[in-house]
Design a protein around this motif. Structure first.
Motif, PDB file in Angstrom:
ATOM      1  N   LEU A  30      -7.018   6.927   0.813  1.00  7.92           N
ATOM      2  CA  LEU A  30      -6.344   6.693   2.086  1.00  7.92           C
ATOM      3  C   LEU A  30      -7.148   5.733   2.955  1.00  7.92           C
ATOM      4  O   LEU A  30      -6.606   4.781   3.532  1.00  7.92           O
ATOM      5  CB  LEU A  30      -6.146   8.034   2.796  1.00  7.92           C
ATOM      6  CG  LEU A  30      -5.408   8.017   4.111  1.00  7.92           C
ATOM      7  CD1 LEU A  30      -3.963   7.573   3.907  1.00  7.92           C
ATOM      8  CD2 LEU A  30      -5.451   9.411   4.729  1.00  7.92           C
ATOM      9  N   GLN A  31      -8.437   5.962   3.032  1.00  5.03           N
ATOM     10  CA  GLN A  31      -9.314   5.108   3.841  1.00  5.03           C
ATOM     11  C   GLN A  31      -9.291   3.668   3.319  1.00  5.03           C
ATOM     12  O   GLN A  31      -9.192   2.715   4.097  1.00  5.03           O
ATOM     13  CB  GLN A  31     -10.731   5.682   3.824  1.00  5.03           C
ATOM     14  CG  GLN A  31     -11.716   4.949   4.686  1.00  5.03           C
ATOM     15  CD  GLN A  31     -11.475   5.130   6.171  1.00  5.03           C
ATOM     16  OE1 GLN A  31     -10.616   5.893   6.601  1.00  5.03           O
ATOM     17  NE2 GLN A  31     -12.217   4.410   6.971  1.00  5.03           N
ATOM     18  N   GLN A  32      -9.369   3.512   2.013  1.00  5.99           N
ATOM     19  CA  GLN A  32      -9.357   2.170   1.425  1.00  5.99           C
ATOM     20  C   GLN A  32      -8.019   1.467   1.660  1.00  5.99           C
ATOM     21  O   GLN A  32      -7.987   0.264   1.965  1.00  5.99           O
ATOM     22  CB  GLN A  32      -9.679   2.245  -0.067  1.00  5.99           C
ATOM     23  CG  GLN A  32     -11.122   2.631  -0.333  1.00  5.99           C
ATOM     24  CD  GLN A  32     -11.386   2.963  -1.793  1.00  5.99           C
ATOM     25  OE1 GLN A  32     -10.477   3.274  -2.553  1.00  5.99           O
ATOM     26  NE2 GLN A  32     -12.655   2.918  -2.177  1.00  5.99           N
ATOM     27  N   LEU A  33      -6.937   2.212   1.537  1.00  7.41           N
ATOM     28  CA  LEU A  33      -5.618   1.621   1.788  1.00  7.41           C
ATOM     29  C   LEU A  33      -5.472   1.203   3.245  1.00  7.41           C
ATOM     30  O   LEU A  33      -4.903   0.142   3.539  1.00  7.41           O
ATOM     31  CB  LEU A  33      -4.511   2.613   1.401  1.00  7.41           C
ATOM     32  CG  LEU A  33      -4.319   2.830  -0.094  1.00  7.41           C
ATOM     33  CD1 LEU A  33      -3.473   4.072  -0.355  1.00  7.41           C
ATOM     34  CD2 LEU A  33      -3.698   1.591  -0.731  1.00  7.41           C
ATOM     35  N   GLU A  34      -5.986   2.007   4.159  1.00  3.45           N
ATOM     36  CA  GLU A  34      -5.919   1.642   5.579  1.00  3.45           C
ATOM     37  C   GLU A  34      -6.753   0.401   5.868  1.00  3.45           C
ATOM     38  O   GLU A  34      -6.359  -0.435   6.682  1.00  3.45           O
ATOM     39  CB  GLU A  34      -6.361   2.805   6.466  1.00  3.45           C
ATOM     40  CG  GLU A  34      -5.326   3.888   6.603  1.00  3.45           C
ATOM     41  CD  GLU A  34      -4.074   3.465   7.367  1.00  3.45           C
ATOM     42  OE1 GLU A  34      -3.985   2.346   7.902  1.00  3.45           O
ATOM     43  OE2 GLU A  34      -3.142   4.284   7.429  1.00  3.45           O
ATOM     44  N   GLN A  35      -7.880   0.264   5.195  1.00  2.00           N
ATOM     45  CA  GLN A  35      -8.691  -0.946   5.368  1.00  2.00           C
ATOM     46  C   GLN A  35      -7.930  -2.172   4.868  1.00  2.00           C
ATOM     47  O   GLN A  35      -7.934  -3.222   5.518  1.00  2.00           O
ATOM     48  CB  GLN A  35     -10.026  -0.808   4.633  1.00  2.00           C
ATOM     49  CG  GLN A  35     -10.983   0.149   5.303  1.00  2.00           C
ATOM     50  CD  GLN A  35     -12.238   0.400   4.489  1.00  2.00           C
ATOM     51  OE1 GLN A  35     -12.285   0.141   3.278  1.00  2.00           O
ATOM     52  NE2 GLN A  35     -13.255   0.930   5.142  1.00  2.00           N
ATOM     53  N   THR A  36      -7.264  -2.031   3.736  1.00  2.00           N
ATOM     54  CA  THR A  36      -6.459  -3.128   3.194  1.00  2.00           C
ATOM     55  C   THR A  36      -5.331  -3.486   4.150  1.00  2.00           C
ATOM     56  O   THR A  36      -5.085  -4.666   4.430  1.00  2.00           O
ATOM     57  CB  THR A  36      -5.888  -2.737   1.817  1.00  2.00           C
ATOM     58  OG1 THR A  36      -6.977  -2.487   0.920  1.00  2.00           O
ATOM     59  CG2 THR A  36      -4.974  -3.816   1.261  1.00  2.00           C
ATOM     60  N   ARG A  37      -4.663  -2.456   4.653  1.00  2.00           N
ATOM     61  CA  ARG A  37      -3.552  -2.688   5.582  1.00  2.00           C
ATOM     62  C   ARG A  37      -4.033  -3.417   6.830  1.00  2.00           C
ATOM     63  O   ARG A  37      -3.407  -4.399   7.269  1.00  2.00           O
ATOM     64  CB  ARG A  37      -2.921  -1.353   5.952  1.00  2.00           C
ATOM     65  CG  ARG A  37      -1.768  -1.465   6.924  1.00  2.00           C
ATOM     66  CD  ARG A  37      -1.223  -0.092   7.243  1.00  2.00           C
ATOM     67  NE  ARG A  37      -0.180  -0.163   8.254  1.00  2.00           N
ATOM     68  CZ  ARG A  37       0.221   0.874   8.960  1.00  2.00           C
ATOM     69  NH1 ARG A  37      -0.312   2.068   8.760  1.00  2.00           N
ATOM     70  NH2 ARG A  37       1.155   0.746   9.856  1.00  2.00           N
TER      71      ARG A  37
ATOM     72  N   ALA B 228       2.072   3.154  -0.439  1.00  5.15           N
ATOM     73  CA  ALA B 228       0.974   3.816  -1.143  1.00  5.15           C
ATOM     74  C   ALA B 228       0.293   4.851  -0.240  1.00  5.15           C
ATOM     75  O   ALA B 228      -0.085   5.935  -0.698  1.00  5.15           O
ATOM     76  CB  ALA B 228      -0.043   2.781  -1.634  1.00  5.15           C
ATOM     77  N   ILE B 229       0.161   4.534   1.045  1.00  6.27           N
ATOM     78  CA  ILE B 229      -0.422   5.478   2.001  1.00  6.27           C
ATOM     79  C   ILE B 229       0.437   6.738   2.073  1.00  6.27           C
ATOM     80  O   ILE B 229      -0.082   7.865   2.044  1.00  6.27           O
ATOM     81  CB  ILE B 229      -0.586   4.818   3.390  1.00  6.27           C
ATOM     82  CG1 ILE B 229      -1.722   3.802   3.351  1.00  6.27           C
ATOM     83  CG2 ILE B 229      -0.822   5.860   4.484  1.00  6.27           C
ATOM     84  CD1 ILE B 229      -1.792   2.900   4.572  1.00  6.27           C
TER      85      ILE B 229
ATOM     86  N   ALA C  97     -11.021  15.018  -1.778  1.00  6.85           N
ATOM     87  CA  ALA C  97     -11.905  13.977  -1.243  1.00  6.85           C
ATOM     88  C   ALA C  97     -11.498  12.605  -1.767  1.00  6.85           C
ATOM     89  O   ALA C  97     -11.529  11.610  -1.023  1.00  6.85           O
ATOM     90  CB  ALA C  97     -13.363  14.278  -1.594  1.00  6.85           C
ATOM     91  N   SER C  98     -11.089  12.537  -3.034  1.00  4.91           N
ATOM     92  CA  SER C  98     -10.673  11.236  -3.594  1.00  4.91           C
ATOM     93  C   SER C  98      -9.387  10.743  -2.936  1.00  4.91           C
ATOM     94  O   SER C  98      -9.208   9.542  -2.734  1.00  4.91           O
ATOM     95  CB  SER C  98     -10.519  11.307  -5.114  1.00  4.91           C
ATOM     96  OG  SER C  98      -9.376  12.045  -5.473  1.00  4.91           O
ATOM     97  N   HIS C  99      -8.493  11.670  -2.583  1.00  4.70           N
ATOM     98  CA  HIS C  99      -7.282  11.272  -1.864  1.00  4.70           C
ATOM     99  C   HIS C  99      -7.651  10.685  -0.496  1.00  4.70           C
ATOM    100  O   HIS C  99      -7.094   9.664  -0.085  1.00  4.70           O
ATOM    101  CB  HIS C  99      -6.343  12.463  -1.652  1.00  4.70           C
ATOM    102  CG  HIS C  99      -5.681  12.969  -2.887  1.00  4.70           C
ATOM    103  ND1 HIS C  99      -5.226  12.153  -3.906  1.00  4.70           N
ATOM    104  CD2 HIS C  99      -5.374  14.241  -3.271  1.00  4.70           C
ATOM    105  CE1 HIS C  99      -4.682  12.884  -4.855  1.00  4.70           C
ATOM    106  NE2 HIS C  99      -4.754  14.167  -4.496  1.00  4.70           N
TER     107      HIS C  99
END
Length: 180
Positions: A120-127, A164-165, A114-116
């Motif tokens: 992933l979700q946070q990195l996609e938001q940043t991207r 990172a993704i 779940a943390s992965h």
């Protein structure tokens, strides 16, 4: 005023429990297709959603390039339509990713996985936010040498975020194999 027919045709009943009073059956939420799926299937779905996100990023980039080539005068309504379509695709993918995260964190008891997914979700938001900022800065009205200098670090941020993704996806796949 909402007529009885309009209320019956609506996707959501106006008041829960009105089905008995009106004789119109309530519509149920569709069952989430991944509820009883093995962890491997959930991880595969995350990878499919990532492929959908990658396709949406390509559509966004292509829409931006078409916008830049369209003018002057620039075809902003077409670009806005593309951005709207891509936003809907990202929102749908995000909702499903969050549902998978909740499934892993809750009923499946897989906090690491779940943390992965959360990372992933946070990195996609940043991207997405960085790509949107780059497109804004690349708008013809704002182009200039100063913006070009500011854009380089943002482009590097997109590259680092994509790396990172990829790492998170690898970790997710590896840890999911260990969890089964």
């Amino acid at each position: 005023m909402i007529t009885a027919k309009a209320a019956a045709d609506s996707a959501v009943p106006s008041v829960p429990g009105t089905a008995v009073a009106t004789g119109v059956p309530e519509r149920e939420e569709p069952a989430w297709p991944w509820k009883d799926a093995p962890i491997r299937a959930l991880v595969q779905r995350i990878h499919q959603l990532q492929a959908e996100r990658a396709q949406a990023f390509r559509r966004l980039e292509e829409g931006h390039l078409q916008y830049l080539r369209s003018g002057p005068p620039y075809d902003f309504p077409r670009y806005r339509s593309t951005v709207h379509e891509v936003t809907q695709a990202f929102a749908a993918a995000s909702r499903e990713v969050l549902a998978v995260e909740a499934e892993l964190a809750g009923p499946r008891g897989q906090p690491l996985l779940a943390s992965h997914v959360r990372s992933l979700q946070q990195l996609e938001q940043t991207r997405l936010a960085t790509v949107a900022l780059l497109q804004l800065m690349g708008a013809p009205e704002l182009s200039g040498q100063e913006n070009a200098l500011e854009m380089h670090p943002l482009k590097m941020k997109v590259i680092k975020t994509m790396e990172a993704i990829s790492e998170v996806l690898q970790d997710l796949r590896f840890d999911a194999e260990s969890a089964e």
